[in-house]
Design a protein around this motif. Structure first.
Motif, PDB file in Angstrom:
ATOM      1  N   THR A 150     165.560  31.585  50.412  1.00 23.19           N
ATOM      2  CA  THR A 150     164.347  30.931  50.902  1.00 23.19           C
ATOM      3  C   THR A 150     163.164  31.664  50.306  1.00 23.19           C
ATOM      4  O   THR A 150     163.199  32.886  50.153  1.00 23.19           O
ATOM      5  CB  THR A 150     164.269  31.020  52.445  1.00 23.19           C
ATOM      6  OG1 THR A 150     165.436  30.427  52.996  1.00 23.19           O
ATOM      7  CG2 THR A 150     163.043  30.297  52.967  1.00 23.19           C
ATOM      8  N   ALA A 151     162.113  30.904  49.962  1.00 24.84           N
ATOM      9  CA  ALA A 151     160.895  31.517  49.451  1.00 24.84           C
ATOM     10  C   ALA A 151     159.688  30.923  50.167  1.00 24.84           C
ATOM     11  O   ALA A 151     159.702  29.750  50.551  1.00 24.84           O
ATOM     12  CB  ALA A 151     160.770  31.315  47.951  1.00 24.84           C
ATOM     13  N   HIS A 152     158.676  31.754  50.338  1.00 25.30           N
ATOM     14  CA  HIS A 152     157.394  31.323  50.892  1.00 25.30           C
ATOM     15  C   HIS A 152     156.339  31.688  49.859  1.00 25.30           C
ATOM     16  O   HIS A 152     156.355  32.806  49.322  1.00 25.30           O
ATOM     17  CB  HIS A 152     157.097  32.027  52.208  1.00 25.30           C
ATOM     18  CG  HIS A 152     158.056  31.657  53.290  1.00 25.30           C
ATOM     19  ND1 HIS A 152     159.248  32.289  53.455  1.00 25.30           N
ATOM     20  CD2 HIS A 152     158.003  30.683  54.216  1.00 25.30           C
ATOM     21  CE1 HIS A 152     159.903  31.743  54.463  1.00 25.30           C
ATOM     22  NE2 HIS A 152     159.170  30.755  54.945  1.00 25.30           N
ATOM     23  N   GLY A 153     155.430  30.742  49.580  1.00 27.75           N
ATOM     24  CA  GLY A 153     154.463  31.016  48.535  1.00 27.75           C
ATOM     25  C   GLY A 153     153.126  30.355  48.759  1.00 27.75           C
ATOM     26  O   GLY A 153     152.928  29.557  49.674  1.00 27.75           O
ATOM     27  N   LEU A 154     152.209  30.725  47.870  1.00 31.89           N
ATOM     28  CA  LEU A 154     150.877  30.135  47.879  1.00 31.89           C
ATOM     29  C   LEU A 154     150.302  30.139  46.475  1.00 31.89           C
ATOM     30  O   LEU A 154     150.702  30.933  45.625  1.00 31.89           O
ATOM     31  CB  LEU A 154     149.947  30.861  48.848  1.00 31.89           C
ATOM     32  CG  LEU A 154     149.850  32.385  48.796  1.00 31.89           C
ATOM     33  CD1 LEU A 154     148.797  32.843  47.806  1.00 31.89           C
ATOM     34  CD2 LEU A 154     149.500  32.885  50.177  1.00 31.89           C
ATOM     35  N   PHE A 155     149.389  29.194  46.256  1.00 33.41           N
ATOM     36  CA  PHE A 155     148.673  29.107  44.990  1.00 33.41           C
ATOM     37  C   PHE A 155     147.215  29.410  45.272  1.00 33.41           C
ATOM     38  O   PHE A 155     146.617  28.825  46.175  1.00 33.41           O
ATOM     39  CB  PHE A 155     148.804  27.718  44.365  1.00 33.41           C
ATOM     40  CG  PHE A 155     147.951  27.545  43.137  1.00 33.41           C
ATOM     41  CD1 PHE A 155     148.319  28.147  41.941  1.00 33.41           C
ATOM     42  CD2 PHE A 155     146.773  26.820  43.184  1.00 33.41           C
ATOM     43  CE1 PHE A 155     147.522  28.017  40.813  1.00 33.41           C
ATOM     44  CE2 PHE A 155     145.975  26.686  42.058  1.00 33.41           C
ATOM     45  CZ  PHE A 155     146.354  27.278  40.868  1.00 33.41           C
TER      46      PHE A 155
END
Length: 177
Positions: free
Chosen positions: A46-51
């Motif tokens: 699982t990954a959590h990200g932002l731009f």
């Protein structure tokens, strides 16, 4: 007196800054834990990200469900993105492990072949992505750096650019259960 030396000082600082070299994977060769990409990207993640845009403003958040599988030196990495606005995307990478810590990868929305290199705990992954924005598709370059923190967590920082101009950054935290 200080005014007199200020231009000289600025010139010296700019010269020093231009001599600074960008990092390369071998800079991390002695870092631990050692990243075995085929092992880490095997099974569910699982990954959590932002731009963030050029100013540093968060413009998009997302989660990614990943599933990797390997047969020898060939791997498949399925990525299912869910963005904070509800939009969903899917990318399926076909990966190839090469000698000397090198990797290549392809995906439907990637132009040509992605190039990667692992050393120590780090992976540098570079590719051009076809990015749809408001009915148009742009080809943007990604310079990804991934760092294995422990057997469960890998951090990823990517710079996205077009014509050498930085458009923004993607930050991700991967978790392997």
């Amino acid at each position: 007196m200080m005014k007199r030396y200020l231009p000289l000082l600025l010139c010296a600082l700019l010269t020093l800054a231009s001599c600074a070299s960008a990092p390369v994977p071998s800079d991390y060769a002695s870092e631990k834990p050692v990243l075995d990409l085929a092992s880490y990207l095997n099974g569910p993640l699982t990954a959590h990200g932002l731009f963030t845009d050029r100013s540093g403003k968060v413009v998009r958040r997302f989660t990614v469900a990943l599933k990797g599988s390997w047969q020898g030196d060939k791997g498949v990495l399925e990525e299912d993105f869910v963005y904070s606005d509800g939009k969903k995307e899917r990318r399926v990478w076909t990966l190839q492990k090469l000698p000397n810590g090198r990797y290549t990868g392809t995906a439907d929305d990637v132009v040509g072949v992605a190039q990667g290199e692992v050393a120590g705990n780090a992976l540098r992954w570079a590719y051009t992505l076809r990015l749809p924005v408001d009915g148009s598709v742009y080809e943007v370059q990604f310079d990804d750096w991934m760092y294995l923190m422990d057997d469960k967590v890998m951090l990823n920082k990517a710079v996205m650019s077009k014509f050498g101009i930085k458009l923004g950054e993607v930050t991700l935290s991967f978790y392997k259960p």
